[in-house]
Design an enzyme around this catalytic site. Structure first.
Site, PDB file in Angstrom:
ATOM      1  N   THR A 183      16.734  -8.563   3.891  1.00  0.00           N
ATOM      2  CA  THR A 183      17.899  -9.433   4.025  1.00  0.00           C
ATOM      3  C   THR A 183      17.575 -10.706   4.794  1.00  0.00           C
ATOM      4  O   THR A 183      18.156 -11.753   4.530  1.00  0.00           O
ATOM      5  CB  THR A 183      19.040  -8.697   4.732  1.00  0.00           C
ATOM      6  OG1 THR A 183      18.529  -8.138   5.930  1.00  0.00           O
ATOM      7  CG2 THR A 183      19.598  -7.613   3.864  1.00  0.00           C
ATOM      8  N   THR A 184      16.652 -10.611   5.749  1.00  0.00           N
ATOM      9  CA  THR A 184      16.247 -11.813   6.463  1.00  0.00           C
ATOM     10  C   THR A 184      15.332 -12.632   5.563  1.00  0.00           C
ATOM     11  O   THR A 184      15.473 -13.856   5.448  1.00  0.00           O
ATOM     12  CB  THR A 184      15.481 -11.457   7.750  1.00  0.00           C
ATOM     13  OG1 THR A 184      16.099 -10.336   8.347  1.00  0.00           O
ATOM     14  CG2 THR A 184      15.480 -12.603   8.714  1.00  0.00           C
ATOM     15  N   ASP A 221      19.182  -7.003  12.174  1.00  0.00           N
ATOM     16  CA  ASP A 221      19.387  -6.953  10.738  1.00  0.00           C
ATOM     17  C   ASP A 221      19.992  -8.259  10.232  1.00  0.00           C
ATOM     18  O   ASP A 221      21.090  -8.644  10.625  1.00  0.00           O
ATOM     19  CB  ASP A 221      20.308  -5.781  10.423  1.00  0.00           C
ATOM     20  CG  ASP A 221      20.432  -5.553   8.942  1.00  0.00           C
ATOM     21  OD1 ASP A 221      19.397  -5.628   8.266  1.00  0.00           O
ATOM     22  OD2 ASP A 221      21.545  -5.337   8.458  1.00  0.00           O
ATOM     23  N   ASP A 280      19.055   1.204   6.348  1.00  0.00           N
ATOM     24  CA  ASP A 280      18.106   0.343   5.633  1.00  0.00           C
ATOM     25  C   ASP A 280      16.988   1.176   5.031  1.00  0.00           C
ATOM     26  O   ASP A 280      16.662   1.055   3.858  1.00  0.00           O
ATOM     27  CB  ASP A 280      17.458  -0.660   6.601  1.00  0.00           C
ATOM     28  CG  ASP A 280      18.304  -1.908   6.747  1.00  0.00           C
ATOM     29  OD1 ASP A 280      19.468  -1.861   6.322  1.00  0.00           O
ATOM     30  OD2 ASP A 280      17.799  -2.912   7.286  1.00  0.00           O
TER      31      ASP A 280
HETATM   32  P1  ADP Z   1      13.956  -8.176   6.483  1.00  0.00           P
HETATM   33  O1  ADP Z   1      15.342  -8.169   7.031  1.00  0.00           O
HETATM   34  O2  ADP Z   1      13.766  -9.284   5.501  1.00  0.00           O
HETATM   35  O3  ADP Z   1      13.511  -6.867   5.986  1.00  0.00           O
HETATM   36  P2  ADP Z   1      12.179  -7.732   8.672  1.00  0.00           P
HETATM   37  O4  ADP Z   1      12.470  -8.228  10.035  1.00  0.00           O
HETATM   38  O5  ADP Z   1      12.376  -6.288   8.395  1.00  0.00           O
HETATM   39  O6  ADP Z   1      13.035  -8.597   7.685  1.00  0.00           O
HETATM   40  O7  ADP Z   1      10.677  -8.141   8.337  1.00  0.00           O
HETATM   41  C1  ADP Z   1      10.072  -7.832   7.128  1.00  0.00           C
HETATM   42  C2  ADP Z   1       8.713  -8.457   7.035  1.00  0.00           C
HETATM   43  O8  ADP Z   1       7.847  -8.001   8.082  1.00  0.00           O
HETATM   44  C3  ADP Z   1       8.051  -8.090   5.729  1.00  0.00           C
HETATM   45  O9  ADP Z   1       7.536  -9.248   5.126  1.00  0.00           O
HETATM   46  C4  ADP Z   1       6.946  -7.130   6.133  1.00  0.00           C
HETATM   47  O10 ADP Z   1       5.817  -7.245   5.303  1.00  0.00           O
HETATM   48  C5  ADP Z   1       6.620  -7.540   7.541  1.00  0.00           C
HETATM   49  N1  ADP Z   1       6.152  -6.399   8.343  1.00  0.00           N
HETATM   50  C6  ADP Z   1       6.834  -5.297   8.674  1.00  0.00           C
HETATM   51  N2  ADP Z   1       6.097  -4.451   9.411  1.00  0.00           N
HETATM   52  C7  ADP Z   1       4.899  -5.023   9.567  1.00  0.00           C
HETATM   53  C8  ADP Z   1       3.696  -4.656  10.251  1.00  0.00           C
HETATM   54  N3  ADP Z   1       3.595  -3.512  10.913  1.00  0.00           N
HETATM   55  N4  ADP Z   1       2.657  -5.510  10.202  1.00  0.00           N
HETATM   56  C9  ADP Z   1       2.765  -6.666   9.539  1.00  0.00           C
HETATM   57  N5  ADP Z   1       3.858  -7.077   8.893  1.00  0.00           N
HETATM   58  C10 ADP Z   1       4.928  -6.281   8.881  1.00  0.00           C
END
Ligand code: ADP
Ligand code: MG
Length: 536
Positions: free
Chosen positions: A102-103, A69, A397
């Site tokens: 958040t990332t 996270d 989250d």
């Molecule tokens: P954050 O902390 O910003 O939420 P994450 O590590 O949760 O960061 O990553 C979020 C990103 O990953 C988003 O841009 C989302 O569209 C992408 N994402 C999440 N799951 C998938 C998936 N199954 N396939 C493709 N992209 C994904």
């Protein structure tokens, strides 16, 4: 540096220092980009985790955190660089406002500044960069809103969307293999709230033992306490009095009190008087006619016995949070004086059944059929506290995002789709704008495109090729394409079920561009020593 700077008389005191112009800007850029690069590798479903380990004297034994996270990582960082602090702050705000992204927000701000630095090297003034970014941000925001869609809150599609959003949020987390199970669980919990955004009604209990799969949703409220011995263990149609009052002075606390007496009889007398006071208090409580009495503080034997004798079930020493939740779920008021028994109907909480249950090896108290039926409990099981903590953060989250979605109802496709579309919009706009701002708008587009690029890189795929294919696919008019992170291809987001909440993306875009602008405006860093008391 110009000479004037050197021959100016000293303005600042010795303890204060100043970095000017290029140096100040460079320092800010470096700090912000370093922070963004740190969390970069955790972005996306194939992102890596980080171990956070506290250091310093006495900290060796405190337990470590394993997490993916962004906000958690950044929050625990201790930085000196002011620009880095700004980035950490926006990530925290994102966490509090919408719970996810958040990332993304930190990475986007970092990438914007990386592009900004290049523009400045090309001798474009920061004010032109900022003006261009503002145009780009508005264009991007407009496109983002245009591509989002809205469903009716009671429709099956909306329900499916919620499950998909929860799955997307959870897919970058530890529980990604069980994400369907947890997505379903989170959606059920949030739908119980019926539109309210009070997360307090959803309680999360973490119990080491078992496996992650043994976690479940319990409709009812669970308190991590035991019913006092000698009381009924099952109460139907309970009337609950929740109190925060001292019930621990039936005996004289000899060590804390100083009384001068000349015989033991006197001590007994004082003790009897104290007891009488206590009995008086209990009588007042009884006037409210509760069947269950929950107190935040300890209850000593004597009042406990009095209450139990009157057939009241006693729960003592409930922690503050637990007590507040009991009050919220059962619709009770927390009392500390008992002088208005006529208000009994309003202040007592109600629930259909209270019983003692076992989860794993621990005894707990379950309140079911509460007056405020929104309340429910998620019981998390797992092999270690590190796992449980991370699962807790992930679930949190997902719950936050779902609550935001229920409020806002607009959704967009995930997998980099929204970022690519926004970038395309910026590029179209750049062609129409005259002057240097156009460079800044193009730079904004490149920064946006970095998000899917990094997601690809983190999965070990060839990002240059994939992003180019992605662009072409969008150009062809395929609005629902996105990254397929299992095969490393451009896939159909509708088939893969990757959806995201519009609010999360909006907030990330706004916050990142604001932070980047703020840092871009810096041309002077003055470090001030703490002010000393002036001598009169
Ligand atoms: P954050 O902390 O910003 O939420 P994450 O590590 O949760 O960061 O990553 C979020 C990103 O990953 C988003 O841009 C989302 O569209 C992408 N994402 C999440 N799951 C998938 C998936 N199954 N396939 C493709 N992209 C994904
Ligand atoms: Mg996420």
């Amino acid at each position: 540096m110009d000479i004037v700077g050197n021959v100016l008389p000293q303005v600042l005191k010795d303890e204060a220092t100043e970095d000017k112009g290029e140096m100040a800007r460079l320092q800010s850029f470096v700090g912000a980009i370093a922070v963004a690069d740190l969390v970069k590798t955790t972005l996306g479903p194939k992102g890596m985790d980080k171990i956070l380990k506290p250091t310093g004297p006495g900290q060796e034994m405190t337990h470590i955190t394993v997490t993916n996270d962004g906000a958690t990582i950044l929050r625990s960082m201790y930085v000196e660089n002011p620009a880095a602090k700004i980035l950490i702050e926006i990530s925290k705000t994102q966490d509090e406002e919408v719970g996810d992204g958040t990332t993304t927000v930190a990475v986007l701000a970092g990438e914007l500044l990386r592009e900004g630095e290049k523009l400045i090297q090309k001798r474009i003034h920061p004010q032109h960069v900022i003006a261009g970014w503002r145009i780009a941000r508005d264009v991007a925001l407009k496109r983002l809103r245009d591509i989002s869609s809205e469903n009716d809150i009671n429709s099956q599609e909306f329900h499916d969307d919620l499950v998909k959003i929860a799955r997307t949020t959870l897919s970058s987390k530890l529980i990604t293999t069980d994400r369907d199970y947890f997505a379903d669980l989170c959606v059920k919990a949030v739908l119980r709230l019926k539109g309210s955004s009070n997360l307090d009604y959803i309680q999360i209990i973490k119990l080491p033992g078992g496996t992650i799969r043994d976690s479940y949703l319990d409709d009812g409220f669970i308190l991590k306490k035991q019913i006092t011995i000698g009381c009924k263990r099952r109460i139907e149609n309970a009337k609950i009095l929740v109190a925060n009052t001292a019930m621990d002075y039936d005996k004289i606390k000899i060590y804390g009190t100083k009384v001068k007496v000349n015989s033991m009889d006197k001590v007994a007398e004082i003790e009897a008087a104290e007891k009488e006071k206590m009995k008086h208090k209990v009588d007042k409580i009884l006037k409210y006619q509760p069947t269950v009495f929950v107190n935040r503080q300890l209850i000593y034997n004597y009042p406990e016995q009095l209450l139990a004798d009157s057939g009241i079930t006693v729960i003592e020493h409930a922690d503050f949070e637990g007590m507040e939740r009991v009050a919220a779920a059962t619709g009770a008021e927390i009392l500390s004086t008992f002088d208005a028994p006529e208000r009994s109907a309003q202040v007592l909480g109600h629930c259909d059944l209270i019983e003692e249950i076992m989860i794993g090896e621990e005894k707990m108290i379950k309140f079911s059929g509460c007056k405020k039926n929104e309340a429910c409990t998620i019981v998390l099981r797992g092999a270690s506290t590190h796992i449980l903590d991370e699962v807790d953060r992930s679930i949190h989250d997902a719950l936050c995002v779902l609550i935001t979605t229920v409020k806002n109802r607009r959704v967009v496709w995930g997998g980099g789709n929204s970022e690519m579309q926004m970038a395309a919009a910026c590029e179209e706009e750049a062609k129409k704008v005259q002057g240097k701002q156009a460079f800044a708008i193009e730079a904004f587009a490149r920064a946006l495109r970095q998000i899917p690029t990094i997601i690809c890189d983190n999965g070990g795929y060839d990002s240059a090729e994939l992003i180019q294919n992605f662009k072409v696919e969008l150009q062809k008019g395929n609005q629902i394409c996105g990254l397929n992170m299992t095969d490393g291809t451009i896939g159909n987001m509708s088939e893969l079920g990757v959806k995201e909440c519009l609010r999360v993306k909006e907030q990330a875009l706004m916050a990142a561009s604001e932070a980047a602008e703020l840092i871009m405006r810096v041309d002077d860093i003055v470090k001030c020593a703490p002010r000393k008391r002036e001598r009169a």
